[in-house]
Design a protein around this motif. Structure first.
Motif, PDB file in Angstrom:
ATOM      1  N   LYS A 170     -27.179 -20.915  -5.797  1.00  0.00           N
ATOM      2  CA  LYS A 170     -26.337 -21.183  -4.631  1.00  0.00           C
ATOM      3  C   LYS A 170     -24.959 -21.684  -5.075  1.00  0.00           C
ATOM      4  CE  LYS A 170     -29.742 -22.314  -1.046  1.00  0.00           C
ATOM      5  NZ  LYS A 170     -30.278 -23.397  -0.177  1.00  0.00           N
ATOM      6  N   LEU A 171     -24.954 -22.582  -6.040  1.00  0.00           N
ATOM      7  CA  LEU A 171     -23.692 -23.111  -6.545  1.00  0.00           C
ATOM      8  C   LEU A 171     -22.861 -22.007  -7.193  1.00  0.00           C
ATOM      9  CD1 LEU A 171     -24.930 -26.470  -8.146  1.00  0.00           C
ATOM     10  CD2 LEU A 171     -23.917 -26.139  -5.889  1.00  0.00           C
ATOM     11  N   VAL A 172     -23.514 -21.147  -7.975  1.00  0.00           N
ATOM     12  CA  VAL A 172     -22.809 -20.028  -8.615  1.00  0.00           C
ATOM     13  C   VAL A 172     -22.221 -19.110  -7.550  1.00  0.00           C
ATOM     14  CG1 VAL A 172     -23.092 -17.957 -10.042  1.00  0.00           C
ATOM     15  CG2 VAL A 172     -24.237 -20.094 -10.703  1.00  0.00           C
ATOM     16  N   HIS A 173     -23.016 -18.791  -6.521  1.00  0.00           N
ATOM     17  CA  HIS A 173     -22.546 -17.907  -5.446  1.00  0.00           C
ATOM     18  C   HIS A 173     -21.322 -18.499  -4.750  1.00  0.00           C
ATOM     19  CE1 HIS A 173     -22.680 -15.063  -2.135  1.00  0.00           C
ATOM     20  NE2 HIS A 173     -22.714 -16.077  -1.273  1.00  0.00           N
ATOM     21  N   ARG A 174     -21.329 -19.802  -4.532  1.00  0.00           N
ATOM     22  CA  ARG A 174     -20.195 -20.439  -3.854  1.00  0.00           C
ATOM     23  C   ARG A 174     -18.940 -20.419  -4.724  1.00  0.00           C
ATOM     24  NH1 ARG A 174     -23.838 -25.361  -1.210  1.00  0.00           N
ATOM     25  NH2 ARG A 174     -25.031 -23.928   0.142  1.00  0.00           N
ATOM     26  N   MET A 175     -19.120 -20.528  -6.024  1.00  0.00           N
ATOM     27  CA  MET A 175     -17.964 -20.391  -6.911  1.00  0.00           C
ATOM     28  C   MET A 175     -17.441 -18.957  -6.879  1.00  0.00           C
ATOM     29  SD  MET A 175     -17.074 -23.285  -8.170  1.00  0.00           S
ATOM     30  CE  MET A 175     -15.881 -22.664  -9.356  1.00  0.00           C
ATOM     31  N   ASN A 186      -7.432 -26.002  -8.140  1.00  0.00           N
ATOM     32  CA  ASN A 186      -8.712 -25.498  -7.638  1.00  0.00           C
ATOM     33  C   ASN A 186      -9.841 -26.088  -8.475  1.00  0.00           C
ATOM     34  OD1 ASN A 186      -7.544 -23.737  -5.635  1.00  0.00           O
ATOM     35  ND2 ASN A 186      -6.911 -22.419  -7.331  1.00  0.00           N
ATOM     36  N   PHE A 187     -10.121 -27.347  -8.226  1.00  0.00           N
ATOM     37  CA  PHE A 187     -10.989 -28.179  -9.052  1.00  0.00           C
ATOM     38  C   PHE A 187     -12.284 -28.432  -8.277  1.00  0.00           C
ATOM     39  CE2 PHE A 187     -12.565 -32.198 -10.657  1.00  0.00           C
ATOM     40  CZ  PHE A 187     -12.196 -32.228 -12.002  1.00  0.00           C
ATOM     41  N   HIS A 188     -13.433 -28.063  -8.870  1.00  0.00           N
ATOM     42  CA  HIS A 188     -14.700 -28.146  -8.145  1.00  0.00           C
ATOM     43  C   HIS A 188     -15.775 -28.827  -8.996  1.00  0.00           C
ATOM     44  CE1 HIS A 188     -12.842 -25.142  -5.507  1.00  0.00           C
ATOM     45  NE2 HIS A 188     -12.603 -24.421  -6.585  1.00  0.00           N
ATOM     46  N   SER A 189     -16.796 -29.320  -8.326  1.00  0.00           N
ATOM     47  CA  SER A 189     -18.000 -29.845  -8.978  1.00  0.00           C
ATOM     48  C   SER A 189     -19.166 -29.596  -8.026  1.00  0.00           C
ATOM     49  CB  SER A 189     -17.861 -31.345  -9.262  1.00  0.00           C
ATOM     50  OG  SER A 189     -17.819 -32.072  -8.029  1.00  0.00           O
ATOM     51  N   LYS A 190     -20.362 -29.854  -8.486  1.00  0.00           N
ATOM     52  CA  LYS A 190     -21.512 -29.614  -7.603  1.00  0.00           C
ATOM     53  C   LYS A 190     -21.435 -30.496  -6.363  1.00  0.00           C
ATOM     54  CE  LYS A 190     -24.598 -32.450 -10.497  1.00  0.00           C
ATOM     55  NZ  LYS A 190     -23.656 -32.549 -11.637  1.00  0.00           N
ATOM     56  N   GLU A 191     -20.821 -31.678  -6.515  1.00  0.00           N
ATOM     57  CA  GLU A 191     -20.707 -32.579  -5.373  1.00  0.00           C
ATOM     58  C   GLU A 191     -19.711 -32.077  -4.326  1.00  0.00           C
ATOM     59  OE1 GLU A 191     -22.540 -34.745  -8.658  1.00  0.00           O
ATOM     60  OE2 GLU A 191     -20.686 -33.586  -8.546  1.00  0.00           O
ATOM     61  N   ILE A 225     -19.038 -28.659  -3.797  1.00  0.00           N
ATOM     62  CA  ILE A 225     -19.409 -27.357  -3.232  1.00  0.00           C
ATOM     63  C   ILE A 225     -20.820 -27.353  -2.660  1.00  0.00           C
ATOM     64  CG2 ILE A 225     -17.807 -26.075  -4.703  1.00  0.00           C
ATOM     65  CD1 ILE A 225     -20.141 -25.284  -6.471  1.00  0.00           C
ATOM     66  N   ALA A 226     -21.495 -28.498  -2.707  1.00  0.00           N
ATOM     67  CA  ALA A 226     -22.816 -28.632  -2.086  1.00  0.00           C
ATOM     68  C   ALA A 226     -22.831 -29.917  -1.268  1.00  0.00           C
ATOM     69  CB  ALA A 226     -23.918 -28.661  -3.141  1.00  0.00           C
ATOM     70  N   SER A 227     -23.627 -29.914  -0.219  1.00  0.00           N
ATOM     71  CA  SER A 227     -23.710 -31.102   0.632  1.00  0.00           C
ATOM     72  C   SER A 227     -24.596 -32.162  -0.019  1.00  0.00           C
ATOM     73  CB  SER A 227     -24.279 -30.728   2.003  1.00  0.00           C
ATOM     74  OG  SER A 227     -25.643 -30.327   1.885  1.00  0.00           O
ATOM     75  N   LYS A 228     -24.441 -33.376   0.466  1.00  0.00           N
ATOM     76  CA  LYS A 228     -25.251 -34.475  -0.040  1.00  0.00           C
ATOM     77  C   LYS A 228     -26.724 -34.216   0.224  1.00  0.00           C
ATOM     78  CE  LYS A 228     -25.469 -39.542   0.063  1.00  0.00           C
ATOM     79  NZ  LYS A 228     -24.897 -40.776   0.687  1.00  0.00           N
ATOM     80  N   GLU A 229     -27.012 -33.602   1.385  1.00  0.00           N
ATOM     81  CA  GLU A 229     -28.403 -33.295   1.746  1.00  0.00           C
ATOM     82  C   GLU A 229     -28.995 -32.255   0.795  1.00  0.00           C
ATOM     83  OE1 GLU A 229     -26.391 -35.327   4.776  1.00  0.00           O
ATOM     84  OE2 GLU A 229     -25.852 -33.366   3.897  1.00  0.00           O
TER      85      GLU A 229
END
Length: 569
Positions: free
Chosen positions: A260-265, A370-375, A377-381
């Protein structure tokens, strides 16, 4: 007579000037001493230049002292998103016909248990080597125990991180694996506990462990990380690759979230860079490096360093000159821009707590907005099922980094090594390791050169550190980082290449442009802290002073965190 009078008059005037000149000289000396007292030391000045934070001036360029970084990065002599020679190589780890099946060589009363050590990637090396060790001993392997008491404090067991059914079935032809020790007289067998030295060879296992295993029937090897020699027989090396690159698969829960994280990137951009950024307080305290934070930094890192009573205080400048200090976030950003990655590139950052927080990250974010991390691009839930387990969170980062178009590291720790080897095996995807030794000197003098000169030198220094084939001579470096035995050349592609038009003349080999002379590669290799040589240096067993074949070593640990536990991921 007249000349004597003129000479006398000249000396008389000179005598009158001497007190005045002396007074001026004295004042200048006092002023110089005052300035010397107030000015920072040369070491501080050099390192403060490393910590200079970037501003974003007009014309969409980032200003760095006398240099300006164009928003487009810089010219590059290579395709920045792929290896141009990867099509000539492929991963090859199948067993040869001379490698007997597990059922033919496994002894019924030999059981090998393993207790791994450190964080996720350090444990991964231990699991990989455990399979090979069991094969050497013709023993049945018990599913390895993961370290739950180390610095990382993760209570996960093997089946909560890796697909244990896949692990057992995939390796069934190579080795017999069971989930737990069998029962004997109604009770689970109690293994005899011992430890083998670092980089124990095939003969070492046969001489040290096999006699004990034959007598006790069940042996547990503790602190099992880097306990197998780097160089082994070809079939054993290929077994290592089958374990690491095929049998060790994350659980479906981890894989699904990672994808999911890869897809969002990928939704954000066609290509992305993954940066494994090690710049935590513990990391910097261990390294003994200094980053220009003045007395505050020295006190904070010294307080952390006191937790390790055997850690020697090193010379920060010497460590940095030798390429043993991780690059700062700003330096990583400058290196990437010099290599041709523009400000529009999306970058995924896998890191722990960064020393200095947002202030330290500000220069990198200015260079790559354009700086991202898992936190982010993904919700806390979504992350909640993983958040309390450091190894599961690390596994998510591992997946995103592995799937990235370009992987970058600012150090040469275990995750960097594991991913470098994996990316070589699966097509030589670009993997950028800083040539820290040479880049250090360049960063010190960057304010004295134009951006074009700086970028050109970065590209020159990084040749041989970009993940291209033949960068490292086969057999050199850690096998997990350079699995040369498991990387084969495509003979058909080679024939087509060699039979094509010789634009560059007879004997031209396109792979050689990216290769480096072996001696040069050794000199410039970012050594970092070699955990294989540091840990347990006072342990007679580690020094090879054995008192027989089966030392009873329970692997007791103190409250002092192990060096490799901090640096492992």
């Amino acid at each position: 007579m007249a000349s004597q009078r003129r000479r006398h008059h000249y000396y008389h005037r000179l005598r009158l000037l001497i007190p005045f000149i002396s007074a001026i000289s004295g004042a200048l000396l006092i002023l110089f001493a005052l300035l010397s007292f107030l000015a920072p030391s040369p070491v501080d000045s050099d390192h403060l230049r490393h910590r200079s934070f970037l501003n974003v001036p007009e014309d969409d360029a980032v200003g760095i002292s006398a240099s300006r970084v164009p928003s487009g990065g810089g010219k590059s002599d290579r395709h920045i998103w792929s290896s141009r020679n990867s099509k000539f190589y492929y991963g090859c780890s199948n067993a040869s016909n001379n490698f007997p099946k597990a059922e033919a060589i496994t002894h019924p009363n030999r059981f090998l248990a393993i207790a791994t050590s450190g964080g996720l990637n350090q444990q991964r090396t231990g699991i990989t080597d455990a399979v090979v060790a069991a094969r050497i001993l013709n023993a049945t392997l018990v599913v390895p125990k993961l370290d739950q008491k180390s610095f990382w404090k993760d209570s996960s067991n093997f089946s909560e991180i890796f697909d244990v059914d896949w692990f057992i079935s995939f390796l069934s032809k190579d080795i017999k694996i069971i989930r737990q020790l069998p029962r004997k007289r109604g009770k689970l067998m109690t293994p005899y506990t011992m430890r083998v030295p670092r980089k124990c060879s095939e003969r070492c296992y046969q001489n040290r462990v096999l006699p004990v295993l034959s007598k006790k029937h069940a042996v547990q090897l503790t602190k099992f990380d880097y306990r197998l020699a780097n160089k082994l027989a070809t079939d054993l090396q290929k077994l290592r690759c089958r374990v690491n690159y095929h049998a060790l698969r994350f659980t479906d829960t981890i894989l699904d979230m990672g994808q999911k994280l890869v897809h969002r990137m990928r939704m954000k951009s066609k290509h992305y860079i993954a940066l494994h950024l090690r710049f935590e307080p513990d990391m910097l305290a261990f390294s003994g490096c200094y980053y220009g934070g003045g007395e505050k930094e020295r006190k904070e890192l010294a307080a952390i360093r006191r937790r390790w009573k055997t850690l020697h205080i090193s010379n920060p400048d010497k460590e940095r000159r030798h390429g043993k200090c991780p690059l700062t976030p700003e330096e990583v950003g400058l290196m990437l821009r010099a290599l041709g990655y523009g400000s529009d590139v999306h970058i995924y950052v896998a890191s722990g707590e960064v020393y200095g927080g947002e202030e330290t990250l500000a220069p990198l974010k200015a260079l790559f907005p354009n700086f991202h991390s898992k936190e982010t691009i993904a919700s806390k839930e979504e992350l909640e099922p993983f958040a309390s387990f450091s190894s599961r969170m690390a596994a998510l980062d591992f997946i995103v980094c592995d799937e990235s178009d370009v992987f970058v590291t600012n150090n040469n720790g275990n995750m960097a090594r594991i991913l470098a080897g994996r990316r070589r095996y699966f097509g030589h995807k670009p993997t950028i390791r800083p040539n820290a030794k040479k880049l250090y000197r360049l960063f010190l003098s960057r304010s004295n050169m134009t951006w074009d000169v700086f970028a050109s030198r970065v590209r020159t220094f990084q040749r041989g550190f970009m993940g291209e084939p033949n960068e490292v001579r086969p057999g050199r470096g850690e096998f997990h980082e350079n699995p040369s035995t498991c990387v084969c050349e495509d003979s058909d592609a080679k024939v087509k290449r060699d039979s094509g038009p010789r634009k560059y003349g007879k004997g031209y080999n396109p792979t050689r442009k990216d290769a480096v002379i072996d001696d040069q590669n050794v000199d410039d290799e970012p050594e970092w802290l070699d955990m294989d040589d540091v840990e347990d240096q006072n342990d007679p067993l580690e020094r090879g002073l054995f008192n027989g074949t089966g030392l009873d070593y329970d692997g007791a640990t103190s409250d002092e965190p192990e060096l490799e536990e901090i640096l492992s991921d």
